[in-house]
Write an enzyme that holds these catalytic residues in place. Structure first.
Site, mmCIF file in Angstrom:
data_model
loop_
_atom_site.group_PDB
_atom_site.id
_atom_site.type_symbol
_atom_site.label_atom_id
_atom_site.label_comp_id
_atom_site.label_asym_id
_atom_site.label_seq_id
_atom_site.Cartn_x
_atom_site.Cartn_y
_atom_site.Cartn_z
ATOM 1 N N GLN A 124 -5.021 -1.878 9.100
ATOM 2 C CA GLN A 124 -4.820 -2.983 8.638
ATOM 3 C C GLN A 124 -5.540 -4.141 9.595
ATOM 4 O O GLN A 124 -5.208 -4.244 10.836
ATOM 5 C CB GLN A 124 -3.607 -3.404 8.333
ATOM 6 C CG GLN A 124 -3.388 -4.702 7.527
ATOM 7 C CD GLN A 124 -3.662 -4.666 6.242
ATOM 8 O OE1 GLN A 124 -3.888 -3.497 5.486
ATOM 9 N NE2 GLN A 124 -4.302 -5.755 5.555
ATOM 10 N N ASP A 131 -11.385 2.347 3.295
ATOM 11 C CA ASP A 131 -11.659 0.988 3.197
ATOM 12 C C ASP A 131 -13.178 0.896 3.187
ATOM 13 O O ASP A 131 -13.763 -0.355 2.843
ATOM 14 C CB ASP A 131 -11.408 0.210 4.502
ATOM 15 C CG ASP A 131 -10.062 -0.418 4.511
ATOM 16 O OD1 ASP A 131 -9.713 -0.747 3.414
ATOM 17 O OD2 ASP A 131 -9.378 -0.177 5.616
ATOM 18 N N LYS A 166 0.921 -1.302 -0.116
ATOM 19 C CA LYS A 166 0.017 0.003 0.063
ATOM 20 C C LYS A 166 0.982 1.328 0.013
ATOM 21 O O LYS A 166 0.666 2.035 -0.810
ATOM 22 C CB LYS A 166 -0.752 -0.086 1.025
ATOM 23 C CG LYS A 166 -1.941 -1.033 1.033
ATOM 24 C CD LYS A 166 -2.958 -1.417 2.351
ATOM 25 C CE LYS A 166 -3.972 -2.545 1.967
ATOM 26 N NZ LYS A 166 -4.676 -2.756 3.057
HETATM 27 N N1 GUN Z 1 -7.355 -7.094 5.791
HETATM 28 C C1 GUN Z 1 -7.750 -7.888 4.659
HETATM 29 N N2 GUN Z 1 -8.088 -7.010 3.768
HETATM 30 C C2 GUN Z 1 -8.119 -5.881 4.125
HETATM 31 C C3 GUN Z 1 -8.562 -4.380 3.590
HETATM 32 O O1 GUN Z 1 -9.045 -4.363 2.523
HETATM 33 N N3 GUN Z 1 -8.258 -3.509 4.398
HETATM 34 C C4 GUN Z 1 -7.888 -3.548 5.582
HETATM 35 N N4 GUN Z 1 -7.894 -2.390 6.427
HETATM 36 N N5 GUN Z 1 -7.564 -4.631 6.184
HETATM 37 C C5 GUN Z 1 -7.583 -5.653 5.466
#
Ligand code: GUN
Length: 281
Positions: free
Chosen positions: A95, A118, A51
């Site tokens: 995350q 998200d 990211k």
């Molecule tokens: N964990 C697995 N997929 C995601 C996601 O798309 N965003 C976040 N914040 N955590 C995750």
């Protein structure tokens, strides 16, 4: 059979984002994303690094907050509140999963809905249900974008989603429904799973179990989308789909890695750009 190239589609989405970011910068606006990582889950570390790299590529400012697993709920919430107030941070992402003892829901609800790139906050989830949203969740929206890029229409098709998580399964079903698919959600209590999945014209596997979807579960000519990110018995990265045995039955299939994963990140970049625009204009 066509192997869908998520890297390629993702690169072109990121290129568009980079171009728009350049224009924003001319107006003095630099989109900023804060990424919070708690604990030392190796998979989460990889995702967070990817990211950050994507932010650099498209020209965003990114800030990482890597906190120890011993972080308290109050410390985490306090960080989120600080980031909510920052003018230079447009998107906040924590995350998941969080280490045991931390309340994911409380953290998600603490993030300002305007910075919730998200789209996990209940306000954003509700808006998606009603079809009136600013942000879409990164993985399902990335999958839709990939289908569009390959000219795969959902209209009237039998779509089956395996998995009912808040992050993928449930919103995926909703986005397919928005495009007029006839959608079935399967899960761990589903009876006669293979019978249902075999009827799917578009099959999305978001189970979290290595090679769960076998050839007998897939109908001829299906479009198969693999959201999984697992290790097989040899420690090799693999999806939820038994790719080698399933691929020849498909019209289209996504590989792991190089399928859905890059699209998730491309959507995150789109969402962060949109957040920056919403907060500045
Ligand atoms: N964990 C697995 N997929 C995601 C996601 O798309 N965003 C976040 N914040 N955590 C995750």
């Amino acid at each position: 059979m066509t192997i869908i190239d998520g890297k390629k589609v993702s690169a072109s989405v990121k290129e568009q984002v980079a171009e728009e970011t350049k224009k924003l910068k001319e107006q003095g606006i630099v989109p900023g994303l804060a990424v919070i990582l708690v604990g030392d889950d190796p998979a989460s570390r990889v995702y967070v690094n990817n990211k950050k790299k994507a932010c650099e590529l498209v020209g965003f400012k990114s800030e990482e907050y890597a906190l120890p697993a011993t972080t308290t709920q109050e410390e985490l919430l306090s960080l989120v509140r600080d980031l909510n107030e920052r003018k230079d941070i447009n998107g906040i992402l924590c995350q998941l999963p969080l280490p045991k003892g931390l309340d994911e829901n409380a953290v998600i609800e603490a993030i300002s809905p305007m910075k919730d790139v998200d789209a996990f906050h209940k306000q954003n989830v509700g808006r998606i249900m009603l079809g009136d949203y600013d942000f879409l969740p990164c993985t399902p929206a990335g999958i839709m974008e990939m289908l569009h890029a390959y000219g795969i229409s959902v209209e009237g098709k039998r779509c089956v989603v395996i998995g009912r998580s808040n992050i993928v399964g449930k919103p995926m079903a909703m986005l397919l429904l928005h495009e007029n698919g006839t959608v079935t959600i399967c899960h761990s209590r589903t009876k006669n799973l293979a019978e249902i999945t075999r009827e799917a014209e578009i099959l999305v596997a978001a189970v979290g179990r290595a090679k769960f979807v076998t050839a007998d579960m897939v109908g001829d000519g299906a479009v198969v989308i693999d959201v999984g990110m697992n290790r097989d018995e040899n420690g090799k990265l693999c999806g939820d789909v038994d790719f080698e045995n399933v691929k020849d039955k498909c019209s289209y299939i996504t590989p792991v890695p190089g399928g859905v994963g890059p699209m998730t990140i491309a959507t995150l970049m789109k969402n962060t750009l949109k957040a920056a625009k919403l907060q500045n204009f």
